[in-house]
Design a protein around this motif. Structure first.
Motif, PDB file in Angstrom:
ATOM      1  N   ALA A 312      53.583  50.060 -29.031  1.00 22.71           N
ATOM      2  CA  ALA A 312      53.265  51.215 -28.645  1.00 22.71           C
ATOM      3  C   ALA A 312      54.397  52.157 -28.663  1.00 22.71           C
ATOM      4  O   ALA A 312      54.611  53.401 -29.289  1.00 22.71           O
ATOM      5  CB  ALA A 312      52.600  51.652 -27.214  1.00 22.71           C
ATOM      6  N   THR A 313      55.517  51.618 -28.144  1.00 20.96           N
ATOM      7  CA  THR A 313      56.844  52.157 -27.867  1.00 20.96           C
ATOM      8  C   THR A 313      57.400  52.472 -29.307  1.00 20.96           C
ATOM      9  O   THR A 313      58.017  53.486 -29.656  1.00 20.96           O
ATOM     10  CB  THR A 313      57.810  51.409 -27.022  1.00 20.96           C
ATOM     11  N   THR A 314      57.442  51.244 -30.206  1.00 16.90           N
ATOM     12  CA  THR A 314      57.932  51.449 -31.395  1.00 16.90           C
ATOM     13  C   THR A 314      57.259  52.349 -32.344  1.00 16.90           C
ATOM     14  O   THR A 314      57.896  53.295 -33.127  1.00 16.90           O
ATOM     15  CB  THR A 314      57.936  49.909 -31.993  1.00 16.90           C
ATOM     16  N   GLU A 315      55.938  52.416 -32.191  1.00 16.80           N
ATOM     17  CA  GLU A 315      55.218  53.395 -32.891  1.00 16.80           C
ATOM     18  C   GLU A 315      55.577  54.674 -32.599  1.00 16.80           C
ATOM     19  O   GLU A 315      55.583  55.897 -33.307  1.00 16.80           O
ATOM     20  CB  GLU A 315      53.704  53.115 -33.017  1.00 16.80           C
ATOM     21  N   LYS A 316      55.656  54.975 -31.334  1.00  8.84           N
ATOM     22  CA  LYS A 316      56.223  56.136 -30.762  1.00  8.84           C
ATOM     23  C   LYS A 316      57.251  56.870 -31.393  1.00  8.84           C
ATOM     24  O   LYS A 316      57.645  57.997 -31.774  1.00  8.84           O
ATOM     25  CB  LYS A 316      56.131  56.415 -29.236  1.00  8.84           C
ATOM     26  N   MET A 317      58.427  55.919 -31.434  1.00  2.08           N
ATOM     27  CA  MET A 317      59.619  56.033 -31.974  1.00  2.08           C
ATOM     28  C   MET A 317      59.534  56.445 -33.383  1.00  2.08           C
ATOM     29  O   MET A 317      60.384  57.189 -34.082  1.00  2.08           O
ATOM     30  CB  MET A 317      60.733  55.156 -31.926  1.00  2.08           C
ATOM     31  N   GLY A 318      58.641  55.640 -33.970  1.00  5.23           N
ATOM     32  CA  GLY A 318      58.416  55.797 -35.710  1.00  5.23           C
ATOM     33  C   GLY A 318      59.556  54.859 -36.271  1.00  5.23           C
ATOM     34  O   GLY A 318      59.593  54.859 -37.463  1.00  5.23           O
ATOM     35  N   LYS A 319      60.576  54.175 -35.583  1.00  8.46           N
ATOM     36  CA  LYS A 319      61.341  53.347 -36.175  1.00  8.46           C
ATOM     37  C   LYS A 319      61.736  52.113 -35.356  1.00  8.46           C
ATOM     38  O   LYS A 319      61.270  52.070 -34.030  1.00  8.46           O
ATOM     39  CB  LYS A 319      62.690  54.128 -36.456  1.00  8.46           C
ATOM     40  N   VAL A 320      62.189  51.224 -35.709  1.00  6.67           N
ATOM     41  CA  VAL A 320      62.537  49.751 -34.841  1.00  6.67           C
ATOM     42  C   VAL A 320      64.034  50.326 -34.645  1.00  6.67           C
ATOM     43  O   VAL A 320      65.057  49.870 -35.204  1.00  6.67           O
ATOM     44  CB  VAL A 320      62.584  48.628 -35.755  1.00  6.67           C
ATOM     45  N   ASP A 321      64.230  50.788 -33.359  1.00  2.00           N
ATOM     46  CA  ASP A 321      65.516  51.023 -32.749  1.00  2.00           C
ATOM     47  C   ASP A 321      65.820  50.417 -31.465  1.00  2.00           C
ATOM     48  O   ASP A 321      65.160  50.964 -30.306  1.00  2.00           O
ATOM     49  CB  ASP A 321      65.819  52.631 -32.817  1.00  2.00           C
ATOM     50  N   ALA A 322      66.599  49.396 -31.311  1.00  2.00           N
ATOM     51  CA  ALA A 322      66.654  48.745 -29.991  1.00  2.00           C
ATOM     52  C   ALA A 322      67.406  49.630 -29.059  1.00  2.00           C
ATOM     53  O   ALA A 322      67.189  49.503 -27.896  1.00  2.00           O
ATOM     54  CB  ALA A 322      67.500  47.434 -30.292  1.00  2.00           C
ATOM     55  N   LYS A 323      68.103  50.510 -29.432  1.00  2.00           N
ATOM     56  CA  LYS A 323      69.143  51.180 -28.552  1.00  2.00           C
ATOM     57  C   LYS A 323      68.190  52.128 -27.942  1.00  2.00           C
ATOM     58  O   LYS A 323      68.618  52.703 -26.756  1.00  2.00           O
ATOM     59  CB  LYS A 323      70.429  51.885 -29.469  1.00  2.00           C
ATOM     60  N   ALA A 324      67.336  52.758 -28.620  1.00  2.00           N
ATOM     61  CA  ALA A 324      66.516  53.991 -28.227  1.00  2.00           C
ATOM     62  C   ALA A 324      65.383  53.418 -27.490  1.00  2.00           C
ATOM     63  O   ALA A 324      64.436  54.434 -26.878  1.00  2.00           O
ATOM     64  CB  ALA A 324      66.235  54.950 -29.335  1.00  2.00           C
ATOM     65  N   PHE A 325      65.143  52.213 -27.403  1.00  2.00           N
ATOM     66  CA  PHE A 325      63.679  51.563 -27.167  1.00  2.00           C
ATOM     67  C   PHE A 325      63.425  51.801 -25.363  1.00  2.00           C
ATOM     68  O   PHE A 325      62.449  52.684 -25.191  1.00  2.00           O
ATOM     69  CB  PHE A 325      63.499  49.998 -27.114  1.00  2.00           C
ATOM     70  N   ALA A 326      64.402  51.864 -24.587  1.00  2.00           N
ATOM     71  CA  ALA A 326      64.352  51.775 -23.257  1.00  2.00           C
ATOM     72  C   ALA A 326      64.095  53.269 -23.015  1.00  2.00           C
ATOM     73  O   ALA A 326      63.203  53.644 -22.030  1.00  2.00           O
ATOM     74  CB  ALA A 326      65.461  51.384 -22.419  1.00  2.00           C
ATOM     75  N   ASP A 327      65.006  54.099 -23.567  1.00  6.82           N
ATOM     76  CA  ASP A 327      64.627  55.538 -23.338  1.00  6.82           C
ATOM     77  C   ASP A 327      63.311  56.213 -23.532  1.00  6.82           C
ATOM     78  O   ASP A 327      62.740  56.924 -22.864  1.00  6.82           O
ATOM     79  CB  ASP A 327      65.854  56.298 -24.181  1.00  6.82           C
ATOM     80  N   THR A 328      62.704  55.558 -24.683  1.00 11.88           N
ATOM     81  CA  THR A 328      61.445  56.102 -25.298  1.00 11.88           C
ATOM     82  C   THR A 328      60.394  55.405 -24.158  1.00 11.88           C
ATOM     83  O   THR A 328      59.355  56.108 -23.686  1.00 11.88           O
ATOM     84  CB  THR A 328      61.249  55.511 -26.529  1.00 11.88           C
ATOM     85  N   LEU A 329      60.445  54.275 -23.819  1.00  5.99           N
ATOM     86  CA  LEU A 329      59.549  53.705 -22.947  1.00  5.99           C
ATOM     87  C   LEU A 329      59.557  54.375 -21.482  1.00  5.99           C
ATOM     88  O   LEU A 329      58.649  54.489 -20.651  1.00  5.99           O
ATOM     89  CB  LEU A 329      59.503  52.179 -22.590  1.00  5.99           C
ATOM     90  N   HIS A 330      60.669  54.974 -20.989  1.00  2.01           N
ATOM     91  CA  HIS A 330      60.663  55.551 -19.778  1.00  2.01           C
ATOM     92  C   HIS A 330      59.856  56.876 -19.869  1.00  2.01           C
ATOM     93  O   HIS A 330      60.154  57.424 -20.637  1.00  2.01           O
ATOM     94  CB  HIS A 330      62.104  55.989 -19.341  1.00  2.01           C
ATOM     95  N   GLY A 331      58.664  56.988 -18.879  1.00  2.00           N
ATOM     96  CA  GLY A 331      58.225  58.199 -18.879  1.00  2.00           C
ATOM     97  C   GLY A 331      56.965  58.228 -19.866  1.00  2.00           C
ATOM     98  O   GLY A 331      56.297  59.172 -20.035  1.00  2.00           O
ATOM     99  N   LEU A 332      56.672  56.984 -20.554  1.00  2.00           N
ATOM    100  CA  LEU A 332      55.795  57.164 -21.451  1.00  2.00           C
ATOM    101  C   LEU A 332      54.479  56.792 -20.873  1.00  2.00           C
ATOM    102  O   LEU A 332      54.303  55.869 -20.171  1.00  2.00           O
ATOM    103  CB  LEU A 332      56.130  56.075 -22.787  1.00  2.00           C
ATOM    104  N   THR A 333      53.413  57.387 -21.444  1.00  2.00           N
ATOM    105  CA  THR A 333      51.980  57.035 -20.999  1.00  2.00           C
ATOM    106  C   THR A 333      51.314  56.463 -22.406  1.00  2.00           C
ATOM    107  O   THR A 333      51.486  57.031 -23.325  1.00  2.00           O
ATOM    108  CB  THR A 333      51.252  58.295 -20.730  1.00  2.00           C
TER     109      THR A 333
END
Lengths: 378, 291, 333
Positions: A312-333
């Protein structure tokens, strides 16, 4: 002989560098308790992960890329866990999965944070997410969020003024015991007896006779499934009739299977259970049972959810980005309506803690009956 | 007071389990100076063998039979021929270490080929409770206790009343002399390994419904039985039984009256005290051989 | 031993030491961690080798002594803010004293009772680590154990810390080399080989046995003070009975009573499972089988094989010489 060892280690180093080609599979690394005291926990977690990955890959993967996971055994030993996480991080995985034991999480989470790689783990100790680590995520309620609900139920519904606490003397049991003792203090509930038990203990006669002597209004049981079953049998044998309250580990299907009649009347707060009255969870249970031939405990669910969190997090980002992963998952529903694999709607806060629906259940005639649904907070 | 009686009864029930496992320890030690660190795993395995046979569709009684036969073959004959025989002449320690490795191997194999989960196991004793003098006791525990007593009586009869028994005793006391007077020492040693394999299979059958079939259940059992054997006297079958029962009772009393956190410490302190004042164990005889 | 043989051995020694220093320079963090672990375990196993291999006493508490050392280091450096060297001193004194007190009554009675007493002690120590929260933080463990500064150099990074462990191993090895060649060391061996004779030669057997056990235990403590900053987190679980059994396995598998036995034994115990990890769930099973096969093949451990081989070659060479001499005699007119 010795040069052989160095050659082997060198080879491992070189092959490690050849990771991360764009378009190839997305690499995940799992370090879990696959042998030693936590083997049951770790094996469930691993099986949950494998099941989810198989499903996702069968449907074409994440953003068109397959998921690939390596499993490493921590032997339930923090020192070994550290070595294996180091090895996993040297291979630069997309996300680190595990471990399940809180001690092993404590020793490995600084390493993952230093490498800037998100770590999705199974530990439940309250303090894990209190240290400001920006890369650590839970898959289940921490004890700091489950225990207050239990204490509230004991106070409001059971109206107990004194409670006996039975806990297993490892990081899981001690953690729960410490949090609930504080919660009881808030309600002025007296701890009538404070009884530690050993993992793998078979004889609970002495423990139960202590409870009997203390004559509490209720008993809070916080031990693993197998010991829960033995405890329940002994409580019945010594004719203790006060309400029994616990967590997932007291009221799971496994306990009912092992304890039989003695499980009837036990109640508990359940965050993750394969017995939840949710269609998606029931379907998960069937799939797991079909693949592995047994009903998983909550650790099986945690592993499964961890993979869908990544999807879910990766699809939300739209790319496979290890660096941005944690930021995206914070606050994600993540909503189960759009991502069925997550089973129930879930929100992650800034600390990596989880917010999800929970249940208060009671065992009636060998079946879990939901007494109360504890809604998601946000 | 009634509480104390409850604890005693429960302690005896647990102690009987330890005793049953400890008997094999003492047997192997007596005839072949084998310290079997895998004894707990030896008790764990037969239940899985029986489960596997049942899984194929065999009825329970047949599974028990095949399970016992396989135990004799693997844990008796196989263990002796493959591991003990090649190493016996090299002293106690290498063999003891090899049995430690064997324990790891057995646990891992069961985990890998069966499951890491605990599975329930059918009981040959009906699951239920009976009331004796107002105490509620589970039938399963009574079954274990009865078997433990039967084992002691049976083994004592075998050792003292039969010619095989006399030959085994001679082997245990002094193999060189026994060989000179014509005792088939090798065959006698093999006998004790087969008896041990038979005992662990029986123990497995009775204990597993209580402990559940799980790859790791041998760890607790093996260690408790080892301590029981030392306390009771490493070189006497009766000693193992007495040690087992004593450890069971002391453990329960310690949990109730000392501290649940330190319950495991009390039997160990007992062990140290016994070594100081009666090093051969409660019922053991002093050893002439230095090891 | 001939002169060429001696040079060969010195050359081999220098090559191995150089390899241990140079090769790991381009290792990744995992490889360095494992090698550091090997160095630490070797120190603990060397202590046990002194007790077992040289003085002939079985100790099942070496893991507990490692635990005592580790807790001394963890508590003193995190709560007291003291340097690791202070913790090292405390660990050595503590482990030596506990070893002495533990061995005193056990050795009063009989040979193998030390094994039983140490077995009990090992579990007692674990219970104390776990239950005395006020001191050890119990099951939660102690986190953020700092790595030391050695003569102004910080050892936070994996490579400097590996050199720190390797250096410690070097110092311990030298001390051990000296000890074994000292009159004490010779007395230890005399005890193992023939206690009655040693006694008749006027060696106070009990005192020397105790001394060997206490020194061996102190080395367990030294290993512990390195283990704590290596993992930077400790809880009671790694120091239970199975660590003591593992260390015993290392000594036996390497070759008990051989100076280099613990080096090889620790290598088997630490590195072999890591190699076998490619077999996934089977790795511990294969490890167990490998240890059993090795012990069946050579119950005296790896160095036992070498020893046997060298003895054989020497007898062969001798018989070849004899054969040559004989044929010469026969062909002589």
């Amino acid at each position: 002989m010795r040069s052989g060892i160095f050659a082997g280690l060198l080879l491992a180093t070189v092959s490690a560098a050849a990771a991360f080609a764009q378009g190839g599979p997305i690499k995940l690394a799992n370090v879990a308790e696959l042998s030693g005291g936590g083997a049951t926990v770790g094996t469930n977690w691993k099986n949950g992960i494998d099941l989810a990955i198989e499903e996702i890959n069968a449907k074409g993967g994440v953003l068109g890329r397959k998921l690939e996971v390596t499993h490493a055994d921590s032997q339930s030993n923090p020192g070994v866990a550290r070595a294996q996480v180091q090895k996993a991080l040297d291979n630069e995985p997309y996300v680190l999965l595990g471990p399940g034991y809180s001690g092993s999480v404590k020793v490995t989470s600084p390493l993952a944070a230093e490498a800037g790689i998100a770590q999705i783990m199974g530990g439940e100790a309250a303090e894990l997410t209190q240290g400001g680590n920006k890369f650590l995520f839970r898959t289940s309620f921490g004890q700091q969020s489950s225990m207050p609900k239990v204490a509230k139920y004991i106070n409001d519904e059971l109206k107990a003024k004194s409670v006996a606490i039975v806990w297993v003397n490892n990081d899981f049991g001690k953690g729960g015991r410490d949090v609930i003792t504080k919660e009881f203090a808030k309600y002025n509930i007296k701890v009538a007896a404070d009884i530690s038990t050993e993992a793998g203990q078979a004889d609970f006669a002495a423990d139960v006779s202590k409870i009997k002597a203390a004559a509490p209004d209720a008993v809070f049981v916080y031990v693993n499934e197998e010991e829960s079953a033995r405890m329940l049998k002994e409580l019945k044998r010594q004719a203790i009739t006060v309400p029994l309250m616990g967590e997932t580990t007291l009221v799971g299907q496994k306990v009912v299977e092992l304890a039989g009649d003695a499980a009837n009347g036990a109640r508990g707060h359940v965050g993750l259970t394969t017995d939840a009255p949710v269609d998606l969870v029931k379907a998960f249970r069937e799939k797991f049972l079909k693949k592995y031939n047994y009903v998983p405990d909550h650790n099986g669910l945690k592993g499964y959810l961890a993979i869908y969190m990544i999807k879910a997090t990766t699809e939300k980002m739209g790319k496979v980005d290890a660096k941005a992963f944690a930021d995206t998952l914070h606050g994600l529903t993540i909503k189960a309506a759009s991502e069925p694999g997550i089973l129930m709607d879930v929100t992650f806060d800034e600390k990596g803690d989880i917010d999800r629906q929970g249940f208060l259940v009671e065992i009636v005639d060998g079946k879990q009956v939901v007494k109360q649904v504890l809604p998601k907070l946000n | 007071m009634s509480n104390l009686l409850d604890l005693l009864v429960a302690g005896l029930a647990t102690g009987a389990i330890y005793a049953l496992v400890a008997v094999g320890f003492t047997l192997l030690w007596q005839t072949s100076q084998t310290i079997n660190f895998a004894q707990g795993e030896f008790v764990m395995l037969p239940a899985f063998l029986m489960l596997a046979v049942m899984h194929v569709g065999a009825p329970f009684w047949l599974a028990i039979l095949i399970g016992i036969l396989l135990s004799l073959l693997l844990l008796g004959l196989g263990f002796k021929l493959l591991l003990v025989d090649p190493m016996l002449r090299h002293g106690v320690l290498p063999l003891a270490i090899a049995t430690m490795a064997l324990a790891i191997g057995m646990k891992e194999a069961v985990k890998q080929f069966f499951s890491a989960e605990a599975s329930p196991f059918p009981s040959i004793v009906p699951a239920g409770d009976v009331s004796i003098l107002g105490r509620v006791v589970s039938l399963q525990s009574l079954g274990v206790l009865a078997l433990a007593i039967a084992v002691v009586i049976g083994l004592t009869m075998l050792l003292n009343r039969t010619s095989i028994g006399h030959q085994m005793q001679a082997t245990a006391q002094n193999p060189t002399v026994a060989r000179i007077i014509g005792v088939p020492v090798e065959r006698m040693i093999l006998m004790t390994f087969l008896i041990n394999a038979f005992l662990v299979a029986l123990a497995s059958l009775l204990i597993t419904p209580i402990y559940l079939a799980k790859f790791s259940s041998g760890e607790v059992l093996g260690q408790a039985a080892f301590i029981a054997a030392i306390v009771g006297g490493f070189n006497q079958v009766r000693g193992a039984i007495a040690g087992g029962l004593l450890i069971g009772v002391v453990d329960n009393l310690a949990a109730a009256y000392v501290s649940t956190q330190y319950r495991a410490a009390v039997p160990l302190i007992l062990l140290i005290v016994i070594i100081l004042f009666r090093p051969q164990g409660l019922l053991g005889r002093p050893e002439e051989r230095t090891v | 031993m001939t002169a060429t043989g001696k040079y060969l051995r010195i050359g081999l020694g220098v090559a191995v030491i150089a390899a241990l220093i140079i090769v790991p320079m381009n290792f990744n963090r995992y490889g360095l961690y494992i090698l550091s672990q090997w160095a630490v375990m070797t120190i603990a196993a060397m202590g046990l080798n002194l007790t077992l291999g040289y003085a002939g006493q079985v100790s099942l508490a070496q893991g507990a002594f490692v635990g005592i050392g580790a807790y001394a280091a963890a508590i003193m450096t995190t709560q007291g803010g003291m340097p690791l060297i202070a913790a090292l001193g405390v660990a050595i004194v503590l482990c030596f004293a506990i070893g002495w007190i533990l061995g005193y009554p056990a050795l009063r009675v009989q040979h193998h009772y030390l094994a039983f007493v140490t077995l009990a002690f090992s579990t007692l120590a674990f219970l104390v680590f776990r239950n005395e929260d006020w001191l050890t933080k119990g099951i939660y463990g102690i986190s953020n154990i700092p790595r030391p500064n050695v003569m102004g150099f910080a050892t936070n990074r994996p490579l400097p810390f590996y050199y720190f462990c390797l250096g410690s191993l070097g110092i311990v090895s030298l001390a051990m080399w000296w000890l074994i060649r000292s009159p004490w060391g010779r007395a230890f061996v005399a005890l193992r080989e023939n206690p009655v004779r040693a006694l008749s030669l006027g060696i106070d057997t009990r005192r020397y046995t105790l001394m060997a056990f206490a020194i061996g235990s102190a080395l367990g403590g030294v290993a512990g003070t390195l283990y704590a900053p290596l993992t930077q987190y400790i809880d009671p679980v790694p120091f239970n009975l199975s660590l003591s059994l593992d260390l015993l396995m290392m000594v036996i598998v390497g070759g008990s009573g051989f100076f280099f036995g613990p080096f090889l034994g620790a290598m088997i115990a630490v590195l072999l499972p890591e190699w076998l990890r490619f077999t996934q769930g089977y790795y511990l099973m294969l490890y167990a089988v490998a240890v059993m096969l090795l012990l069946i093949y050579s119950p005296t451990g790896i160095l036992g094989i070498l020893d046997r081989y060298l003895t054989e070659r020497r007898t062969k060479a001798a018989s070849a010489l004899r054969a040559v001499a004989k044929s010469r005699l026969e062909t002589a007119p």
